[in-house]
Design a protein around this motif. Structure first.
Motif, PDB file in Angstrom:
ATOM      1  N   LYS A 160      24.510  20.062 -59.235  1.00  0.00           N
ATOM      2  CA  LYS A 160      24.229  18.975 -60.176  1.00  0.00           C
ATOM      3  C   LYS A 160      25.472  18.124 -60.440  1.00  0.00           C
ATOM      4  O   LYS A 160      25.396  16.898 -60.526  1.00  0.00           O
ATOM      5  CB  LYS A 160      23.703  19.568 -61.488  1.00  0.00           C
ATOM      6  N   LYS A 161      26.633  18.784 -60.550  1.00  0.00           N
ATOM      7  CA  LYS A 161      27.866  18.066 -60.887  1.00  0.00           C
ATOM      8  C   LYS A 161      28.525  17.395 -59.684  1.00  0.00           C
ATOM      9  O   LYS A 161      29.081  16.298 -59.806  1.00  0.00           O
ATOM     10  CB  LYS A 161      28.880  19.032 -61.524  1.00  0.00           C
ATOM     11  N   PHE A 162      28.482  18.063 -58.518  1.00  0.00           N
ATOM     12  CA  PHE A 162      29.305  17.606 -57.388  1.00  0.00           C
ATOM     13  C   PHE A 162      28.521  17.238 -56.125  1.00  0.00           C
ATOM     14  O   PHE A 162      29.133  16.870 -55.137  1.00  0.00           O
ATOM     15  CB  PHE A 162      30.336  18.687 -57.037  1.00  0.00           C
ATOM     16  N   VAL A 163      27.202  17.345 -56.159  1.00  0.00           N
ATOM     17  CA  VAL A 163      26.425  17.028 -54.945  1.00  0.00           C
ATOM     18  C   VAL A 163      25.347  15.978 -55.191  1.00  0.00           C
ATOM     19  O   VAL A 163      25.277  14.969 -54.479  1.00  0.00           O
ATOM     20  CB  VAL A 163      25.773  18.313 -54.361  1.00  0.00           C
ATOM     21  N   LEU A 164      24.494  16.177 -56.187  1.00  0.00           N
ATOM     22  CA  LEU A 164      23.362  15.274 -56.414  1.00  0.00           C
ATOM     23  C   LEU A 164      23.810  13.892 -56.876  1.00  0.00           C
ATOM     24  O   LEU A 164      24.761  13.759 -57.655  1.00  0.00           O
ATOM     25  CB  LEU A 164      22.413  15.865 -57.459  1.00  0.00           C
ATOM     26  N   CYS A 165      23.109  12.869 -56.382  1.00  0.00           N
ATOM     27  CA  CYS A 165      23.374  11.497 -56.817  1.00  0.00           C
ATOM     28  C   CYS A 165      22.893  11.341 -58.262  1.00  0.00           C
ATOM     29  O   CYS A 165      21.767  11.729 -58.583  1.00  0.00           O
ATOM     30  CB  CYS A 165      22.637  10.519 -55.901  1.00  0.00           C
ATOM     31  N   PRO A 166      23.701  10.774 -59.152  1.00  0.00           N
ATOM     32  CA  PRO A 166      23.277  10.624 -60.548  1.00  0.00           C
ATOM     33  C   PRO A 166      22.140   9.621 -60.732  1.00  0.00           C
ATOM     34  O   PRO A 166      21.491   9.608 -61.771  1.00  0.00           O
ATOM     35  CB  PRO A 166      24.557  10.154 -61.256  1.00  0.00           C
ATOM     36  N   GLU A 167      21.895   8.770 -59.705  1.00  0.00           N
ATOM     37  CA  GLU A 167      20.841   7.766 -59.803  1.00  0.00           C
ATOM     38  C   GLU A 167      19.503   8.284 -59.283  1.00  0.00           C
ATOM     39  O   GLU A 167      18.507   8.283 -59.979  1.00  0.00           O
ATOM     40  CB  GLU A 167      21.247   6.503 -59.019  1.00  0.00           C
ATOM     41  N   CYS A 168      19.488   8.747 -58.001  1.00  0.00           N
ATOM     42  CA  CYS A 168      18.224   9.149 -57.380  1.00  0.00           C
ATOM     43  C   CYS A 168      18.068  10.671 -57.265  1.00  0.00           C
ATOM     44  O   CYS A 168      17.017  11.147 -56.829  1.00  0.00           O
ATOM     45  CB  CYS A 168      18.093   8.513 -55.996  1.00  0.00           C
ATOM     46  N   THR A 203      24.945  12.691 -50.422  1.00  0.00           N
ATOM     47  CA  THR A 203      26.141  12.045 -50.976  1.00  0.00           C
ATOM     48  C   THR A 203      27.402  12.472 -50.220  1.00  0.00           C
ATOM     49  O   THR A 203      27.431  13.523 -49.581  1.00  0.00           O
ATOM     50  CB  THR A 203      26.321  12.409 -52.461  1.00  0.00           C
ATOM     51  N   ASP A 204      28.421  11.643 -50.313  1.00  0.00           N
ATOM     52  CA  ASP A 204      29.746  11.932 -49.747  1.00  0.00           C
ATOM     53  C   ASP A 204      30.784  11.812 -50.849  1.00  0.00           C
ATOM     54  O   ASP A 204      30.673  10.952 -51.729  1.00  0.00           O
ATOM     55  CB  ASP A 204      30.096  10.950 -48.624  1.00  0.00           C
ATOM     56  N   LEU A 205      31.802  12.669 -50.791  1.00  0.00           N
ATOM     57  CA  LEU A 205      32.935  12.564 -51.716  1.00  0.00           C
ATOM     58  C   LEU A 205      34.055  11.772 -51.047  1.00  0.00           C
ATOM     59  O   LEU A 205      34.311  11.930 -49.852  1.00  0.00           O
ATOM     60  CB  LEU A 205      33.447  13.949 -52.106  1.00  0.00           C
ATOM     61  N   HIS A 206      34.730  10.936 -51.814  1.00  0.00           N
ATOM     62  CA  HIS A 206      35.859  10.143 -51.315  1.00  0.00           C
ATOM     63  C   HIS A 206      37.059  10.451 -52.203  1.00  0.00           C
ATOM     64  O   HIS A 206      37.141   9.970 -53.338  1.00  0.00           O
ATOM     65  CB  HIS A 206      35.518   8.644 -51.337  1.00  0.00           C
ATOM     66  N   VAL A 207      37.940  11.275 -51.695  1.00  0.00           N
ATOM     67  CA  VAL A 207      39.055  11.788 -52.501  1.00  0.00           C
ATOM     68  C   VAL A 207      40.327  10.996 -52.220  1.00  0.00           C
ATOM     69  O   VAL A 207      40.695  10.803 -51.056  1.00  0.00           O
ATOM     70  CB  VAL A 207      39.300  13.290 -52.202  1.00  0.00           C
ATOM     71  N   ASN A 208      40.968  10.550 -53.279  1.00  0.00           N
ATOM     72  CA  ASN A 208      42.234   9.835 -53.159  1.00  0.00           C
ATOM     73  C   ASN A 208      43.293  10.596 -53.958  1.00  0.00           C
ATOM     74  O   ASN A 208      43.447  10.373 -55.165  1.00  0.00           O
ATOM     75  CB  ASN A 208      42.101   8.400 -53.672  1.00  0.00           C
ATOM     76  N   PRO A 209      44.017  11.536 -53.303  1.00  0.00           N
ATOM     77  CA  PRO A 209      45.015  12.337 -54.030  1.00  0.00           C
ATOM     78  C   PRO A 209      46.115  11.487 -54.664  1.00  0.00           C
ATOM     79  O   PRO A 209      46.654  11.845 -55.701  1.00  0.00           O
ATOM     80  CB  PRO A 209      45.582  13.259 -52.942  1.00  0.00           C
ATOM     81  N   GLY A 222      35.716   9.725 -55.661  1.00  0.00           N
ATOM     82  CA  GLY A 222      34.556   8.842 -55.631  1.00  0.00           C
ATOM     83  C   GLY A 222      33.336   9.562 -55.078  1.00  0.00           C
ATOM     84  O   GLY A 222      33.443  10.565 -54.380  1.00  0.00           O
ATOM     85  N   ASN A 223      32.160   9.015 -55.379  1.00  0.00           N
ATOM     86  CA  ASN A 223      30.902   9.609 -54.928  1.00  0.00           C
ATOM     87  C   ASN A 223      29.985   8.485 -54.465  1.00  0.00           C
ATOM     88  O   ASN A 223      29.771   7.516 -55.199  1.00  0.00           O
ATOM     89  CB  ASN A 223      30.258  10.386 -56.086  1.00  0.00           C
ATOM     90  N   SER A 224      29.474   8.561 -53.239  1.00  0.00           N
ATOM     91  CA  SER A 224      28.567   7.531 -52.740  1.00  0.00           C
ATOM     92  C   SER A 224      27.314   8.187 -52.183  1.00  0.00           C
ATOM     93  O   SER A 224      27.374   9.263 -51.586  1.00  0.00           O
ATOM     94  CB  SER A 224      29.244   6.693 -51.649  1.00  0.00           C
ATOM     95  N   CYS A 225      26.165   7.521 -52.400  1.00  0.00           N
ATOM     96  CA  CYS A 225      24.869   8.054 -51.960  1.00  0.00           C
ATOM     97  C   CYS A 225      24.339   7.235 -50.790  1.00  0.00           C
ATOM     98  O   CYS A 225      24.251   6.002 -50.870  1.00  0.00           O
ATOM     99  CB  CYS A 225      23.884   8.029 -53.126  1.00  0.00           C
ATOM    100  N   LYS A 226      23.973   7.927 -49.711  1.00  0.00           N
ATOM    101  CA  LYS A 226      23.432   7.249 -48.531  1.00  0.00           C
ATOM    102  C   LYS A 226      21.952   6.933 -48.701  1.00  0.00           C
ATOM    103  O   LYS A 226      21.391   6.161 -47.932  1.00  0.00           O
ATOM    104  CB  LYS A 226      23.637   8.128 -47.292  1.00  0.00           C
ATOM    105  N   ALA A 227      21.318   7.521 -49.711  1.00  0.00           N
ATOM    106  CA  ALA A 227      19.888   7.305 -49.920  1.00  0.00           C
ATOM    107  C   ALA A 227      19.613   6.031 -50.719  1.00  0.00           C
ATOM    108  O   ALA A 227      18.775   5.213 -50.324  1.00  0.00           O
ATOM    109  CB  ALA A 227      19.276   8.505 -50.633  1.00  0.00           C
TER     110      ALA A 227
END
Length: 385
Positions: free
Chosen positions: A94-102, A107-113, A119-124
């Motif tokens: 729920k916190k780190f995988v599911l898209c908060p919208e759909c 989803t993919d994580l985009h980490v900028n150390p 960041g979190n982006s949904c392909k759906a």
């Protein structure tokens, strides 16, 4: 047997499924551990590294985790039921995988150390947003971004090289040649125009609610900067921060219920192994035998590894220095209390007894403590045989 990635979905034809989590409990005493089976298969279904859910279990349970990537072994110390871990996995999803919208897991994580952002982006549905970096797992993710992570300068450099390669293949002008002038539509607006747009955006909301929202954003950003800044300090400075944190909890008389907060702060400061040294200095005095029972839960959260147990023994030496008259003769009993409470293992105690260290106390007193400990060490060796 497979289960739905999002178990709250009632659709029986849901395509997003993963293997059911299975764990095998191995070992006994301080060495008991839960080996999570099929972690790699579950992680593939979630499009996340297998270390992420395993570390999440450790953060929630306050337990040590081990990753043997080569042999696909992912371990959480302690005995844990599969159902409990499956419920924790739902929380992780729920916190780190599911898209908060759909609420799809595509989803993919985009980490900028460098910027300390995730960041979190949904392909759906095309959603793009930022994760809250306050949870303990986020510190681990920032240090260990996914292998397919496309954020930061790495992607830019790669795209730059690809463009250069394509330019050469297509016979385009090199960077040393003068590029053609831009068309009227491509000319950038003057700097002041951009500034005006930004000012307009900032000034859109003048209500109290909008101003409060902006202040909350600034406050959250400041917290992130503080968190990342602490990790840049020396180990000694970070240990002192933890010492002040624990001391404040004791002064506020909420230390008994603060064990989870203390381990969270130790993990944030990356000084978990040294925490017993801090705890013993703040919580123990000449009534140490009673206090071992009282604060056993606090120490158990840290004393799963040998390094932490060594720091516990060094902390004991420091307490004996402060209350030498009352505690020196009680060394065998104190060691027995710690041993019975599962805070110390035989191997660590015997190894400690073989050489007196002057790292934290004088060599003379260290030898006296070791002499006083001999009856217990002798009993321990005979019991082991």
């Amino acid at each position: 047997m497979s289960v739905k990635v999002n178990r709250s979905v009632s659709d029986q034809f849901c395509l997003y499924k993963m293997p059911r989590l299975i764990n095998k409990v191995k070992g006994k005493g301080n060495g008991i551990k839960a080996v999570i089976v099929k972690t790699v298969d579950v992680a593939k279904a979630l499009n996340r590294p297998p270390t992420y859910p395993t570390k999440y279990f450790g953060c929630v349970l306050g337990a040590q985790t081990q990753f043997d990537v080569k042999n696909d072994h992912y371990i959480v110390s302690g005995s844990h039921e599969a159902k409990k871990l499956q419920d924790m996995l739902d929380a992780f999803i729920k916190k780190f995988v599911l898209c908060p919208e759909c609420e799809n897991p595509e989803t993919d994580l985009h980490v900028n150390p460098k910027k300390q952002t995730i960041g979190n982006s949904c392909k759906a549905c095309g959603y793009q947003g930022m994760l809250d970096t306050h949870p303990k797992l986020c510190t681990f993710i920032l240090k260990n971004p996914p292998e397919n992570n496309d954020s930061g300068t790495g992607k830019k450099e790669k795209e730059k090289k690809n463009r250069k390669g394509k330019d050469k293949e297509n016979g385009s002008v090199s960077s040393s040649e003068t590029p053609p002038p831009p068309s009227p539509n491509e000319i950038s607006p003057p700097p002041h125009a951009v500034e005006e747009e930004e000012d307009e955006e900032w000034g859109k909301g003048t209500t109290e609610e909008a101003q409060r929202h902006r202040m909350d954003e600034i406050s959250d950003h400041a917290k992130v900067l503080t968190l990342s800044g602490d990790l840049e300090r020396t180990v000694e400075e970070r240990v002192n921060i933890l010492f002040d944190f624990v001391k404040k909890k004791k002064e506020e008389d909420i230390i008994d219920s603060s064990d989870k907060e203390i381990i969270a702060e130790a993990e944030r400061l990356d000084v978990k192994a040294m925490s017993p040294l801090v705890l013993i200095e703040v919580l123990f005095n000449e009534k140490i035998r009673e206090q071992i029972k009282k604060y056993r839960r606090h120490f158990l959260r840290f004393c799963h590894n040998k390094k932490a147990q060594w720091h516990l023994l060094h902390g004991l030496e420091c307490v004996v220095v402060m209350h030498q008259a009352q505690l020196l003769s009680m060394i065998p009993h104190i060691l027995m209390e710690m041993y019975d409470a599962d805070l110390l293992e035989e191997e660590v105690i015997i190894s400690w007894s073989e050489k007196a260290s002057k790292k934290h106390i004088s060599k003379k007193l260290a030898k006296e403590i070791h002499v006083k400990a001999e009856p217990f060490i002798k009993w321990l060796k005979e019991a082991e045989e």
